[in-house]
Design an enzyme around this catalytic site. Structure first.
Site, PDB file in Angstrom:
ATOM      1  N   GLU A  38      28.689  38.942  49.353  1.00 16.21           N
ATOM      2  CA  GLU A  38      29.306  37.845  49.616  1.00 16.21           C
ATOM      3  C   GLU A  38      29.129  37.784  51.165  1.00 16.21           C
ATOM      4  OE1 GLU A  38      34.042  36.383  50.018  1.00 16.21           O
ATOM      5  OE2 GLU A  38      33.558  38.270  48.770  1.00 16.21           O
ATOM      6  N   ARG A  49      45.064  41.404  50.540  1.00 16.50           N
ATOM      7  CA  ARG A  49      45.252  41.477  49.228  1.00 16.50           C
ATOM      8  C   ARG A  49      45.703  42.697  48.765  1.00 16.50           C
ATOM      9  NH1 ARG A  49      43.662  38.736  44.397  1.00 16.50           N
ATOM     10  NH2 ARG A  49      42.992  37.251  45.679  1.00 16.50           N
ATOM     11  N   GLU A  97      37.783  41.069  38.015  1.00 10.44           N
ATOM     12  CA  GLU A  97      38.319  42.030  38.961  1.00 10.44           C
ATOM     13  C   GLU A  97      39.872  42.750  38.454  1.00 10.44           C
ATOM     14  OE1 GLU A  97      37.567  40.880  43.589  1.00 10.44           O
ATOM     15  OE2 GLU A  97      38.765  39.281  42.222  1.00 10.44           O
TER      16      GLU A  97
END
Length: 605
Positions: free
Chosen positions: A42, A124, A535
């Site tokens: 990423e 998160r 995920e």
């Protein structure tokens, strides 16, 4: 033109443009497919692309860079280690019911030597620290830590699994302290419809979609006859001194959306040709997860043509610009909807043409007629998640006129569009003498809404489960630090290849592995009522870790050691062996007797 293996085409484009002083409009990044990504590509693929781009511009020749495995693993950083300090309490009722009361956690993540994505990863983790459970009083603080290690980055789950693992560890501790079974404690404290999360979302169809974890828990509990299974495990453990079995039930719920609001957008370009075939380009990247297949299915269904008549060539910045990284399990939701939007635009233009032709006219005939009528057969589709269903401002103060009956923190936003949910049961056997473990059986049940492609989704669940199992049991990362002074310089990654870094192999797969998708579930918040799947199942693999912990508990009882103990992830053979704390292990520890029950092998965190 840059050909690269990346999850972030636009990020690569913009950084390479900056590094070479080239306008972004003159720099094209193309990505055909990756041999896996999982977050590591990423951001941490971009520096290689920049180096190649600068060199190519300076010498005016094509330049290729391929990192060797040890250089790749030394520089790309990997996942974040987490440390939690916590306090928690429950209310024990006369009826025997035990309800969570409060939790207070200070959560630290090891960001390495540069910030990279450590902030969003920590966000998160904090969002998922409550797990699928209702905590009436909830307070958490996150602290990203700068260390000498390489910069840590995105990894499948993006902090979610670490937050969920923290919650499950605390529940294990509460279970021991209260003298009640972990199964009972978990079951009695799962969210109910109407409960609110610590960040202000209401569990239920109108707000977060159907809440199915309690149903899935009950279904697995009954189908596997868990009480009977636990009795048989106790009988086995009583008869075997050096072999112990353990069992765990682990639920999960994973929030779907980028936590940064601006990232919840995507585009697609659809071309229809006069032979009735369709070419789709979109902003997502293919890394083996089946994104292109699902997008092709959406287009094929929209045009009512065979799947083989739809094709995706690559992901390219000159076809769909200003893309988001393929991450957060959001790609099918975003690019599937963007593709559907483009298909609907073309279909609307074709309606007058279709009316002039016979009802049996094929798409090829319709496309040819439209071409001669000068109808545009290309369309750019776009999708942005509704403002009310994404984005969370941690710093926003409560407005004075905010409704008094609204949930706490709901004024800050709505971090997730919905939750993908699941439940897993695992049974393991450990060898007390070696610390090795075998996964005897795992059963996994996941709510994926109305699956666009069940075969792909089951494959994603199987892969995520095994990867989560490896993360929590085998894959120990070692750096040069106080526990490993022989690795130099300090912060250098030691585990840079298959000789030192162990991933699950064929014999690590559960001997009996059953994966099921929940039936008759809807999800009105995503394309064709499906749900994201990349995920969410990852943490279910940790059910193997908790089953190992259960087996270790039995081994400790053999040595008359009872009560809470800390088993750190990953549960390597060394950690399992030493946690059993038998007479042989005590001889090897070389510590006073009072420290035997809390002994921890060395590790890099």
């Amino acid at each position: 033109t840059i050909y690269t293996s990346t999850q972030a085409v636009t990020k690569t484009q913009m950084y390479c443009a900056s590094a070479t002083n080239t306008p972004a409009s003159k720099l094209v990044v193309r990505m055909k497919r990756m041999g896996g990504g999982f977050g590591g590509k990423e951001t941490r693929s971009v520096f290689s692309s920049c180096a190649a781009a600068v060199a190519a511009k300076l010498i005016d020749r094509p330049v290729r860079i391929t990192l060797s495995r040890d250089v790749d693993m030394s520089t790309t950083g990997g996942r974040h280690a987490f440390l939690a300090k916590y306090e928690a309490s429950v209310v024990m009722k006369k009826s025997g019911e035990v309800k969570f009361q409060s939790i207070n956690v200070e959560l630290f993540n090891n960001g390495g030597s540069a910030f990279d994505l450590s902030g969003p990863v920590l966000d998160r983790a904090l969002f998922h620290l409550s797990g699928p459970y209702f905590w009436p009083e909830f307070h958490v603080v996150g602290v990203p830590c700068k260390t000498v290690q390489p910069p840590h980055t995105a990894y499948r789950g993006f902090g979610g699994p670490q937050g969920l693992a923290t919650c499950e560890h605390i529940i294990d501790h509460l279970s021991e302290a209260c003298g009640v079974s972990g199964d009972q404690l978990r079951k009695q404290n799962l969210y109910s419809v109407g409960n609110t999360t610590p960040f202000g979302m209401i569990m239920g169809e109108e707000f977060a979609g159907q809440w199915n974890v309690p149903k899935m828990w009950d279904r697995l509990y009954d189908e596997l006859d868990v009480p009977s299974k636990r009795r048989s495990i106790c009988e086995f453990n009583a008869k075997n001194k050096w072999k112990k079995r353990g069992f765990s039930m682990t639920p999960t719920c994973f929030g779907i959306a980028f936590t940064a609001k601006f990232m919840n957008q995507g585009g697609a370009l659809v071309h229809m040709y006069t032979d009735g075939t369709v070419l789709v380009s979109h902003g997502g990247t293919e890394m083996g997860q089946g994104l292109h297949t699902k997008v092709c299915q959406i287009a094929a269904q929209a045009f009512e043509i065979p799947l083989e008549d739809v094709y995706i060539n690559d992901t390219s910045s000159d076809k769909v610009a200003n893309t988001q990284p393929t991450a957060a399990s959001m790609s099918t939701d975003m690019y599937g909807m963007a593709t559907l939007d483009a298909c609907r635009q073309i279909l609307k233009r074709l309606e007058p043409i279709r009316e002039k032709l016979s009802e049996t006219a094929t798409l090829k005939e319709i496309a040819q007629a439209a071409f001669f009528e000068r109808v545009d057969l290309s369309a750019h589709g776009y999708f942005a998640l509704d403002d009310s269903r994404c984005g969370y401002d941690w710093e926003k103060e409560k407005p004075e006129d905010y409704p008094t009956d609204a949930p706490q923190n709901s004024w800050k936003g709505h971090p997730f569009n919905y939750f993908t949910q699941g439940c897993a049961c695992s049974e393991v056997e450990i060898d007390v003498l070696t610390g090795n473990h075998t996964t005897i059986r795992s059963d996994v049940l996941v709510d994926v809404g109305r699956s666009i492609n069940p075969a792909l989704d089951i494959g994603q669940i199987e892969g995520a489960f095994i990867q989560g199992m490896g993360w929590s049991t085998l894959e120990e990362v070692v750096y040069g630090d106080n526990d490993h002074t022989w690795v130099r310089p300090r912060g250098k990654t030691f585990t840079t290849g298959p000789g030192t870094y162990k991933i699950p192999a064929f014999n690590d797969v559960p001997k009996d592995f059953n994966v099921s998708l929940m039936e008759d579930v809807e999800n009105p918040f995503a394309v064709h009522s499906s749900k994201a799947i990349g995920e969410p199942p990852f943490f279910l693999g940790a059910s193997v870790f908790y089953a190992i912990k259960d087996a270790v508990r039995s081994a400790r009882l053999e040595s008359e050691i009872d009560g809470y103990f800390e088993l750190r992830m990953p549960a390597t053979s060394e950690r399992i062996r030493m946690a059993c704390a038998d007479e042989i292990a005590k001889e090897c520890m070389g510590v006073p007797d009072e420290r035997v029950v809390t002994f921890q092998p060395k590790g890099s965190f």
